[in-house]
Structures are given as C-alpha cells and as structure tokens.
Design a protein around this motif. Structure first.
Motif, PDB file in Angstrom:
ATOM      1  N   PRO A   1      57.338  13.229  64.915  1.00  0.00           N
ATOM      2  CA  PRO A   1      57.634  14.133  64.109  1.00  0.00           C
ATOM      3  C   PRO A   1      58.793  15.166  64.833  1.00  0.00           C
ATOM      4  N   GLY A   2      59.869  15.468  63.960  1.00  0.00           N
ATOM      5  CA  GLY A   2      60.791  16.291  64.529  1.00  0.00           C
ATOM      6  C   GLY A   2      62.028  16.316  63.844  1.00  0.00           C
ATOM      7  N   GLY A   3      63.015  17.127  64.387  1.00  0.00           N
ATOM      8  CA  GLY A   3      64.240  17.347  63.485  1.00  0.00           C
ATOM      9  C   GLY A   3      65.359  18.243  64.169  1.00  0.00           C
ATOM     10  N   LYS A   4      66.264  18.720  63.451  1.00  0.00           N
ATOM     11  CA  LYS A   4      67.246  19.711  63.774  1.00  0.00           C
ATOM     12  C   LYS A   4      66.719  21.136  64.206  1.00  0.00           C
ATOM     13  N   VAL A   5      66.976  21.752  65.055  1.00  0.00           N
ATOM     14  CA  VAL A   5      67.030  23.182  65.587  1.00  0.00           C
ATOM     15  C   VAL A   5      67.239  23.912  64.219  1.00  0.00           C
ATOM     16  N   ASP A   6      66.544  24.701  63.941  1.00  0.00           N
ATOM     17  CA  ASP A   6      66.977  25.677  62.594  1.00  0.00           C
ATOM     18  C   ASP A   6      67.353  27.053  63.451  1.00  0.00           C
ATOM     19  N   PRO A   7      68.112  27.855  62.767  1.00  0.00           N
ATOM     20  CA  PRO A   7      68.595  29.265  63.284  1.00  0.00           C
ATOM     21  C   PRO A   7      67.178  30.083  63.656  1.00  0.00           C
ATOM     22  N   GLY A   8      66.177  30.117  62.851  1.00  0.00           N
ATOM     23  CA  GLY A   8      64.979  30.928  63.144  1.00  0.00           C
ATOM     24  C   GLY A   8      64.097  30.459  64.533  1.00  0.00           C
ATOM     25  N   ASP A   9      64.373  29.199  64.908  1.00  0.00           N
ATOM     26  CA  ASP A   9      63.431  28.674  65.674  1.00  0.00           C
ATOM     27  C   ASP A   9      63.646  29.387  67.159  1.00  0.00           C
ATOM     28  N   VAL A  10      62.852  30.050  67.733  1.00  0.00           N
ATOM     29  CA  VAL A  10      62.831  30.365  68.867  1.00  0.00           C
ATOM     30  C   VAL A  10      63.124  29.657  70.148  1.00  0.00           C
ATOM     31  N   SER A  11      62.376  28.316  70.136  1.00  0.00           N
ATOM     32  CA  SER A  11      62.168  27.458  71.198  1.00  0.00           C
ATOM     33  C   SER A  11      62.175  26.073  70.498  1.00  0.00           C
ATOM     34  N   PRO A  12      62.230  25.066  71.566  1.00  0.00           N
ATOM     35  CA  PRO A  12      62.028  23.697  71.073  1.00  0.00           C
ATOM     36  C   PRO A  12      60.557  23.436  70.552  1.00  0.00           C
ATOM     37  N   ILE A  13      59.512  24.188  71.290  1.00  0.00           N
ATOM     38  CA  ILE A  13      58.232  24.068  70.637  1.00  0.00           C
ATOM     39  C   ILE A  13      58.230  24.608  69.183  1.00  0.00           C
ATOM     40  N   ASP A  14      58.765  25.649  68.684  1.00  0.00           N
ATOM     41  CA  ASP A  14      58.859  26.182  67.401  1.00  0.00           C
ATOM     42  C   ASP A  14      59.554  24.854  66.375  1.00  0.00           C
ATOM     43  N   THR A  15      60.701  24.562  66.878  1.00  0.00           N
ATOM     44  CA  THR A  15      61.101  23.429  65.962  1.00  0.00           C
ATOM     45  C   THR A  15      60.096  22.039  65.961  1.00  0.00           C
ATOM     46  N   ALA A  16      59.505  21.545  67.108  1.00  0.00           N
ATOM     47  CA  ALA A  16      58.530  20.450  66.942  1.00  0.00           C
ATOM     48  C   ALA A  16      57.527  20.764  66.099  1.00  0.00           C
ATOM     49  N   LEU A  17      56.955  22.161  66.165  1.00  0.00           N
ATOM     50  CA  LEU A  17      55.608  22.374  65.486  1.00  0.00           C
ATOM     51  C   LEU A  17      56.115  22.424  64.083  1.00  0.00           C
ATOM     52  N   ARG A  18      57.340  22.993  63.568  1.00  0.00           N
ATOM     53  CA  ARG A  18      57.643  23.439  62.405  1.00  0.00           C
ATOM     54  C   ARG A  18      58.010  22.000  61.613  1.00  0.00           C
ATOM     55  N   GLU A  19      58.469  21.206  62.204  1.00  0.00           N
ATOM     56  CA  GLU A  19      58.874  19.661  61.923  1.00  0.00           C
ATOM     57  C   GLU A  19      57.550  18.922  61.495  1.00  0.00           C
ATOM     58  N   ALA A  20      56.864  19.028  62.464  1.00  0.00           N
ATOM     59  CA  ALA A  20      55.312  18.338  62.412  1.00  0.00           C
ATOM     60  C   ALA A  20      54.585  19.013  61.249  1.00  0.00           C
ATOM     61  N   ARG A  21      54.575  20.081  60.944  1.00  0.00           N
ATOM     62  CA  ARG A  21      53.970  20.785  59.802  1.00  0.00           C
ATOM     63  C   ARG A  21      54.490  20.328  58.578  1.00  0.00           C
ATOM     64  N   GLU A  22      55.914  20.214  58.405  1.00  0.00           N
ATOM     65  CA  GLU A  22      56.445  19.991  57.314  1.00  0.00           C
ATOM     66  C   GLU A  22      56.555  18.527  56.916  1.00  0.00           C
TER      67      GLU A  22
ATOM     68  N   ILE B   1      54.234  15.874  58.434  1.00  0.00           N
ATOM     69  CA  ILE B   1      52.911  15.211  58.347  1.00  0.00           C
ATOM     70  C   ILE B   1      51.775  16.264  57.976  1.00  0.00           C
ATOM     71  N   GLY B   2      51.941  17.367  57.784  1.00  0.00           N
ATOM     72  CA  GLY B   2      51.074  18.489  57.502  1.00  0.00           C
ATOM     73  C   GLY B   2      50.204  18.818  58.684  1.00  0.00           C
ATOM     74  N   LEU B   3      50.687  18.961  59.877  1.00  0.00           N
ATOM     75  CA  LEU B   3      49.811  18.990  61.208  1.00  0.00           C
ATOM     76  C   LEU B   3      49.902  20.528  61.334  1.00  0.00           C
ATOM     77  N   PRO B   4      48.810  21.189  61.422  1.00  0.00           N
ATOM     78  CA  PRO B   4      48.913  22.442  61.566  1.00  0.00           C
ATOM     79  C   PRO B   4      49.247  23.276  62.956  1.00  0.00           C
ATOM     80  N   ALA B   5      49.938  23.848  63.284  1.00  0.00           N
ATOM     81  CA  ALA B   5      50.343  24.492  64.540  1.00  0.00           C
ATOM     82  C   ALA B   5      49.180  24.679  65.311  1.00  0.00           C
ATOM     83  N   ASP B   6      48.426  25.504  64.731  1.00  0.00           N
ATOM     84  CA  ASP B   6      46.953  25.707  65.720  1.00  0.00           C
ATOM     85  C   ASP B   6      46.318  24.619  66.059  1.00  0.00           C
ATOM     86  N   ALA B   7      46.566  23.312  65.416  1.00  0.00           N
ATOM     87  CA  ALA B   7      45.858  22.313  65.973  1.00  0.00           C
ATOM     88  C   ALA B   7      46.634  21.367  66.962  1.00  0.00           C
ATOM     89  N   VAL B   8      47.607  21.986  67.834  1.00  0.00           N
ATOM     90  CA  VAL B   8      48.532  21.493  68.754  1.00  0.00           C
ATOM     91  C   VAL B   8      48.503  22.438  69.989  1.00  0.00           C
TER      92      VAL B   8
END
Length: 234
Positions: A109-130, A132-139
């Motif tokens: 799961p992953g993709g391009k960094v969005d302007p609102g992403d503060v860190s690579p973790i933000d990007t990775a968790l956002r893309e995983a949620r978008e 496969i529906g993986l909640p950020a608090d499960a990671v």
C-alpha cells in the motif's frame, strides 16, 4: 509499466543464510529486536540526495550511473508486518486489473506524497487506509528502509509497520482487487530472490523477482523486500 516475466538470471543474494537464522527471529520478539537494530528511525527529509540511491539500477552492469535522473517524485509505501500464530507475515496487495499504470502487479500500500502529508509515515498510513481500509491506529510504525528509486522516477520511502492481527480490511476495488499475506520467513529466504531481465525502452532492464505460488513479486516491491532482508536478516 509492465514487464513480462523473463528468465531467472541469478539469485540476488548468496544462498544459505535463511537456514542459519533462528526460527524465533521470524516471530514477534525476534523480529522486533531485528527491526529496532536494523531500521532507520530518522525519516528521510524532502529531496533525498540522489548521489547513490537504492533501486533496480543497482543490478545494471553500469551500476548507479544508470539511475533515473532528478527531478524525482516523492512517494512512500507501508511494509505491513502481521503477527500470526505460525510467525510473522507480510501483507501485500494486487493492483486492480483496470488501472492504466501497474495493473495486476503485486505491491505494498502506498503512493505519492500529498502536500498535507507531514512525513512518509503520514503518506504510507493514508494510502493504506485509502487502498485497503487499514486503520492508522492498527499500525505501529517501526522505522524506515532505504529510499528506493523506481525506473519511472519515484523516490519511494518504505515505512515498516507492525499491524494488529485483528485489523479488518476493506479493499478499495478501484485500486486493488486482492490483499494477501506471505510468511516473513519465506520472503527473507535469499534463495527466492532472483534477478530477471527484459528488454525495455531500448535497453536491458534488470529487476528483482520473487515467485510465490501464483504471484510474481517483482520490481520496486521485490527490491524493497530484498532491502528488508539486507537490513534485518543478511
């Protein structure tokens, strides 16, 4: 970009290491200890220098000189590791067949960094949620692998994360059509890490490939898996 399966050229790493690893190192405590010691805990800053990036170009006879030139596009992926009774496993996806780019390929799961992403973790968790529906608090983010430069000019930061085993997934069928797990011990067997080649854009392209059942994990995804092996188990 699609590259048909080519013949195996060679193993990407010497064989034999997997047999010498304690099976306990593929369980939670052993894996977490190796992750703490082997991963980077400092996020790469924007515009990571490209003097010696990791990538499929590592396999070319010309080495890093053949790396795609800057400017690059920043991206991040989540490398989701899940605890199972038989040991840790790695969660992968298959991109939807109707997509214009990378359709049907095995990916993290992953993709391009969005302007609102503060860190690579933000990007990775956002893309995983978008995707496969993986909640950020499960990671639980554990750290970073080496940035990986794709042949198409994306500089991908892999974020390794421990995923709750009871996390429920909801696939976004517009992006992925399958999510599946592969035992970590299988992926960390260097004998399974092959280097294949194929003509692409007028030259021979070399890339990592890891066959697994009906799936072929190749390109950037396989390269990131190989880097996980190098950082934690080599």
């Amino acid at each position: 970009m699609k590259l048909p399966e080519g013949p195996a050229e060679r193993a990407a790493a010497p064989t034999g290491q997997a047999e010498s690893i304690d099976p306990a190192d593929f369980r939670r405590a052993g894996f977490l200890a190796r992750a703490e010691a082997g991963l980077s805990h400092v996020p790469p800053g924007p515009g990571v220098p490209l003097s010696n990036p990791r990538g499929d170009h590592d396999l070319d006879p010309g080495g890093p000189a053949t790396a795609p030139a800057a400017p690059h596009r920043d991206a991040a992926v989540l490398v989701p590791v899940v605890e199972r009774p038989e040991g840790m496993s790695v969660l992968l996806t298959r991109r939807a067949a109707h997509l214009r780019d990378h359709s049907g390929q095995i990916a993290f799961p992953g993709g391009k960094v969005d302007p609102g992403d503060v860190s690579p973790i933000d990007t990775a968790l956002r893309e995983a949620r978008e995707e496969i529906g993986l909640p950020a608090d499960a990671v639980r983010p554990l750290g970073y692998l080496d940035p990986y430069l794709s042949a198409t000019g994306f500089l991908v930061v892999p974020v390794v994360g421990l995923v709750a085993p009871d996390a429920a997934l909801t696939l976004n069928r517009d992006e992925v059509d399958l999510a599946f797990e592969v035992p970590l011990g299988l992926l960390m067997d260097p004998a399974r890490h092959l280097v294949r080649s194929r003509a692409w854009q007028g030259r021979t392209r070399y890339f990592y490939a890891i066959p697994h059942g009906e799936h072929l994990i190749w390109g950037v995804t396989a390269g990131i898996v190989h880097n996980l092996y190098e950082r934690l188990y080599a």
